[in-house]
Design a protein around this motif. Sequence first.
Motif, mmCIF file in Angstrom:
data_model
loop_
_atom_site.group_PDB
_atom_site.id
_atom_site.type_symbol
_atom_site.label_atom_id
_atom_site.label_comp_id
_atom_site.label_asym_id
_atom_site.label_seq_id
_atom_site.Cartn_x
_atom_site.Cartn_y
_atom_site.Cartn_z
ATOM 1 N N GLU A 115 21.171 44.592 31.079
ATOM 2 C CA GLU A 115 22.032 45.704 31.452
ATOM 3 C C GLU A 115 22.713 45.451 32.801
ATOM 4 N N TYR A 116 21.989 44.826 33.702
ATOM 5 C CA TYR A 116 22.554 44.518 35.025
ATOM 6 C C TYR A 116 23.785 43.616 34.875
ATOM 7 N N ILE A 117 23.646 42.552 34.079
ATOM 8 C CA ILE A 117 24.766 41.620 33.871
ATOM 9 C C ILE A 117 25.919 42.332 33.173
ATOM 10 N N LEU A 118 25.600 43.178 32.207
ATOM 11 C CA LEU A 118 26.633 43.904 31.478
ATOM 12 C C LEU A 118 27.465 44.767 32.427
ATOM 13 N N VAL A 119 26.785 45.506 33.305
ATOM 14 C CA VAL A 119 27.499 46.375 34.245
ATOM 15 C C VAL A 119 28.258 45.544 35.280
ATOM 16 N N ARG A 120 27.617 44.508 35.785
ATOM 17 C CA ARG A 120 28.223 43.744 36.882
ATOM 18 C C ARG A 120 29.458 42.964 36.444
ATOM 19 N N THR A 121 29.505 42.578 35.168
ATOM 20 C CA THR A 121 30.659 41.806 34.683
ATOM 21 C C THR A 121 31.644 42.671 33.904
ATOM 22 N N ASN A 122 31.392 43.973 33.877
ATOM 23 C CA ASN A 122 32.238 44.859 33.062
ATOM 24 C C ASN A 122 33.703 44.789 33.475
#
Length: 773
Positions: A115-122
Amino acid sequence: MHLNNETSKFIKDSISRSQQHKDTYKPVFYRINNPEEEVKLNNLLKEKPYIQIFDTINNQLKDLVKGLSPSVMYNENTLNEAIQKHLQDQDIFRYGVWAYYPWLEKLVHILDEEEYILVRTNRNKHKITQEEQDLLGQKKIGVIGLSVGQSVSLTLAIERGCGELRIADFDVLDLTNLNRIRSGIQNVDLKKTVIVAREIAELDPYLKVVCFDDGITESNIDRFLSENGQLDLLIDECDSFDIKISARKKAKELGIPVLMEGSDRCTIDIERFDLEPERPVLHGFVEHMDMSVYKSLKTMDERIPYIAPVTGIETLSPRMKASAIEIMTTISTWPQLASAVTYGGGITADISRRIMLGDLKVSGRFFIDIDELIADKKEDTEKSDKIIEPKWSVSEIETYIQSNNLNGSEGESIAADVIENLVKSANKAPSGGNNQPWNWHYLNSTLHLFMDKSVAGAYLDPDYISSYISLGAAIENLLLEASINNLDVEWKFTPEYLPNHIALFRFKTGHIATEQNKKLASQISSRHTNRKNGIPTDVNQEDLLHLQQLTETIEGVSLQWLSDDEQKKTLGEISGSTDLLRIFTPEAHQDFISKEMRWTQEEIENSADGIGINTLDLSNNDQIGLRLIKDERAVTFLNKINGGSAFKKMSVRQFLSANSIGLITLPEASSMNYLKGGMAAEKLWLAAADLGYQVHPVNVPIIFFYKQNFQKENDLSLANNRHILQLHQKFKELFNITDNIAEIFLFRLFKAEKSERRTIRKPILKTLSFGNE
């Protein structure tokens, strides 16, 4: 001020705590849904109650929910409802991960990895699609060198342009690095690898970073490139030249593409060894060199021939060229700017992504020069270039001879091959910038010497004084060669026809050469300009006296010597100052780089004149310095910063290494006296060669003195006139000469090995013609 015991103890304890984590760069994760992890976190907080805690998980969940449903328009209530639904009744306090950063002593509540990667690269989408982001997450990139490499690594991490980053540097952060490396003063003396890894961990604790704290060595290069999976891309930003080569060779063997960015002009090198397995390393720039010997080279002068083709001396920015000249004089190392390092990092990360995604397949060297891409519009300025007079044709020469009644037949008719031999020796005379300003024509038993005005009249040839000296030297050679060929010469200057017609010569057989003339003539072919530093030897006063007496056999000529070290040093400083003035004067600089110097073997062979850079007896360092000043913009900037002291130092070094410094003078500055002075200078030079000495003419100072004192149209600025006047005053005091004396020929006399390479001469057919008799 003395610290009290309590303060001192507090500081020492704090330092001790920070030292415990000096090399730590990985955060510790606590997932407290797991009871064991919760106990560990509780113990940590009890042990270190001073830890700072940051909990922004609710804010992160808002971004997550919005990213998962981008088409939904949330208000505060519906957004909170969506978060609760996502939590599925789980305690938000226990959701995600608690990340502890030991070096910061901070505990941060964050989303778990996916989830962290998903939000950070959104916000990457759709500049980078999800499929591309997933693909990049599988890539491994290695970065060697963490100055420019720090900017590259952080940009890759911010964009998440890879899933694993290997970074290598053996050095620690110095205060001087903070002009271009984004870090804090508290990190001075910390390993650069640790600093970069920590910054990435604070940005993205899930991105895998592997540190090679010893830099790249022969023992770890294979691990760096291949351990736990082969690199998909190698980014080289290191300073070590042998590592650049060895890393590329390994990368080539493994089919790993290599990318390098030089912060100067944002020079980009791409080597697609994955697509071009036979591609030579560094585009073939060093292919002709034996790289195995590089490590054994101890001095920078030995290493320069290996480094220069890679850095691209000719393609450096003007300010970098000027800075390179100043290294070890006013600055200690190569300069770099944060702005160039920063945008270089961004461009490198961008190119890395395109290579990793298969969108870029090219190899080569590229420049993204901001100074050229974004610049003020250049104003159109008309240059008042001097009109170059064309070389006379044979018919024009003969018309001139006939119309001025210069013809004659008193001499014997001499065979063409003998005339050719005489002129070949005459043409071996020295000339300013090797311009060879002579033109010979044989008609009606008379040999005529003309000035070739198409090559004369340069900035440092005011009123043709340098050309007159050269023509005088050529006359001396001609007379000596005639003498040993048993030819008596009746000749005369033709002052009423200067600067076109110089002299005429008629010959008779039956002459017997003197031993002195035989000695001098024997040195015509071996005489050459030698610019080396001299070998320390005692001054031989008898030799100096012999040379003086011989030189002064020319009517009106006087030769003086200086041998005192302080005097030589002062002369070296004067010479160095005028050398700089020559470089900083646009017209003189232009003459130097385009009319006088020959920068390649091809230029030398095509022109058959000028001074080849390979004939200057310069060290590799000094040769590079000379090439750097080809750039007019670099010279302008060097002048602006009052630079160029390296040229003065070189001049002083040369003067101090000489046995003696000589100066030939005549009573007044006239065309005839410069011709006579040229004859005297050549006589001296040949005699010095016969005694085993080397001669280096240093005429730039006395040419500027002439310009300041005698030139008909002095184009020097008021400031330069004053500067030259001051230098000239010192010069006259050294040699104890009065005003209006014509200073003809200044030179270094010394012992040294002969020069390996000589300046080239024009073919005889370009300087000698025959009339129809």
